[in-house]
Enzyme design. Sequence first.
Site, PDB file in Angstrom:
ATOM      1  N   LYS A   1       0.838  -1.126   0.032  1.00 38.72           N
ATOM      2  CA  LYS A   1       0.052  -0.013   0.037  1.00 38.72           C
ATOM      3  C   LYS A   1       0.942   1.134   0.020  1.00 38.72           C
ATOM      4  CE  LYS A   1      -4.422  -1.811   0.106  1.00 38.72           C
ATOM      5  NZ  LYS A   1      -5.057  -1.428  -1.112  1.00 38.72           N
TER       6      LYS A   1
ATOM      7  N   GLU B   1      -9.745   5.888   3.008  1.00 37.16           N
ATOM      8  CA  GLU B   1     -10.578   4.887   3.638  1.00 37.16           C
ATOM      9  C   GLU B   1      -9.588   3.677   4.120  1.00 37.16           C
ATOM     10  OE1 GLU B   1      -9.894   5.015   0.673  1.00 37.16           O
ATOM     11  OE2 GLU B   1      -9.315   3.068  -0.041  1.00 37.16           O
TER      12      GLU B   1
ATOM     13  N   SER C   1       1.698  -9.584  -0.514  1.00 37.79           N
ATOM     14  CA  SER C   1       1.516  -8.153  -0.531  1.00 37.79           C
ATOM     15  C   SER C   1       1.887  -7.664   0.669  1.00 37.79           C
ATOM     16  CB  SER C   1      -0.047  -8.083  -1.060  1.00 37.79           C
ATOM     17  OG  SER C   1      -0.804  -8.862  -0.449  1.00 37.79           O
TER      18      SER C   1
END
Lengths: 403, 265
Positions: free
Chosen positions: A96, A118, A385
């Site tokens: 991210k 969010e 990830s």
Amino acid sequence: MSNIEYHTQMPDDGGHFGPYGGKFVAETLMKPLSDLQQAYTDCRQDQTFFAEFQQDLKHYVGRPTPLYFAERLTKHVGGAKIYLKREDLTHTGAHKINNTIGQALLAKRMGKTRIIAETGAGQHGVATATVAARLGLECVVYMGTQDIARQAINVYRMKLLGATVVPVDSGSKTLKDALNEALRDWVTNVDDTFYILGTVAGPHPYPQMVRDFQAVIGYEAKEQLLELENRLPDLLIACVGGGSNAIGLFYPFLDDEDVAMVGVEAGGKGIDTGLHAAPLCVGKTGVLHGNRTYLMCDEEGQINATHSISAGLDYPGVGPEHALLKDVARVKYTNVNDEEALAAFHDLTHIEGIMPALESSHAIAYANKIAATMDKEQIIIVNLSGRGDKDIHTVAEIDGIKV
Amino acid sequence: MSRISKTLEVLAKNQRKALVPYVTAGDPTIKMSLSIMQTLVKAGADMIELGMPFTDPMAEGPVIQHAHERSLANGTKLRDIFAVVREFRKADDKTPVILMGYLNPIEVMGYDNFANAAARAGVDGVLVVDMPPEEGEALSLHLQQQQLDPIYLISPTTTTQRLALVKKYGRGYHYYVSLKGITGSGKLDTDDVAEHLKSIGEHLSLPICVGFGIRDAESAAAIAKIADGVVIGSALIARMEQFNQDDTALLAEVEHFMSDIRSAL
């Protein structure tokens, strides 16, 4: 199904990937979206912007992340060689951060003083709070109350970083509701606020912009594998919630016809139970959160509550580029249920000493299954990830242990 | 000429402003929706915006969000909403009804089916909150084929350039969102609205109704001085909410509140 062909120059000016994508928002957001699109288009042509982005990825995020040959796991599974792209080793522990670094640079250029986001699992929230702290900008993160309960560590991390975490108690109290609330904030504070959206969904230009920032994953993996094995992989595997880590790995390989790709959605308690988050596997097309895509909704078009053991995959929609990649059959989409993901979490932890996020565990679970059916000479790259520390409480609770 | 255009033309001729209440269909029950609509007309409403509930109403403040949630908990379906409009039309062929909602339920039903069903029920206009004109051509054409008016939003951030698109696809009236924010917001600035309406008016010819943030007779009167119509949603629903268990009291409150506003316009 659409008859349109996919190409990597998509989307068009309106943000369309064939019939998918677009800008389906209330009128007030059209201007800030077009401002953002303009700013991003300018940056795309600006060498200094991408140079700054690369610098930050190297010195702040810690890129390039390793492409690790999971030798013990490969032996254990007994089939294709499994490589892990170690996004779990980035600063803040998930892919991210790649995107938040990029969008934060853009926010700075646009002179915005307030950041909103969010979050589901909290990884995007943490990554946003991190870049906001670094730039000294006010940061507000919206998070569903159900996710706040299961991701307590990340909530506290965001608070330590100086962000305000706003609990969202409407609807299903998860990621989709957090997204609604972030959009409501943005529409109210359009002048000074930059919305750092965390996935390749949402209105244009987010699906394109987030893809471009995450594509570093695939570009690196390609270069690394060429160096290690002097060839391209046979198969890429990534989990898909909104789809940002998956598109990040896939995108640089989409023109390499011999590279197969599988996106793994959250099968939850099983597709037959209806308790899952697998819109590409069983959903229908519709419009949610600013784009046309595959969705989980009922016959009336009302959005279904989703279920997944992993908060980051617990979302009823998916990025529009994935929707088209499914239609043109360039990427295959499948699903893995909670139980299989949990088993993969334990397997990777025991066998390789790497604790994956429950989201990434879905990709690992599928890799274990498919690698066994493949030839020993073949190569798989799995996008790991994120790291699993944030999920310790969830796993412990399932194991009946109080941490 | 559509029922909406005719209504607004007559009002303009009589130098009156349109009073346009918004209520969510199926709140508190689908049965009450008919009575509420009739009461609104009795209290002086010129047109009615009837909300189609959606699980993810991203432009709504808490009051209308809750109305959508209550309606969905009651199991309200699009066909129930068409049925209510059909019932309403049996006794009222004058008051325009505009369906207002989000795109996904319409997509899932299919543009053609939706436009057909809406027209047969006696609906006059359709406003889809998350469908800007850039994405609205297909649905607008389906609606126009059925003599339904596609209504588009204009906001303080709408550029002059984009007004051309609103003009191209919009029919009946334009809905001006008075502020940057969600429905029921409390930061209405009448001077700001007046300034925007003046510059917008130079580019558009349809009447303009103003909504978002109008809460009482006073703010309604202020907006009525500068616009062709006034939309009231959250303030009305907030009052209705207090009487969800008492149908008679609820209708009395609706009539009382709307009559007050009517007499202030």
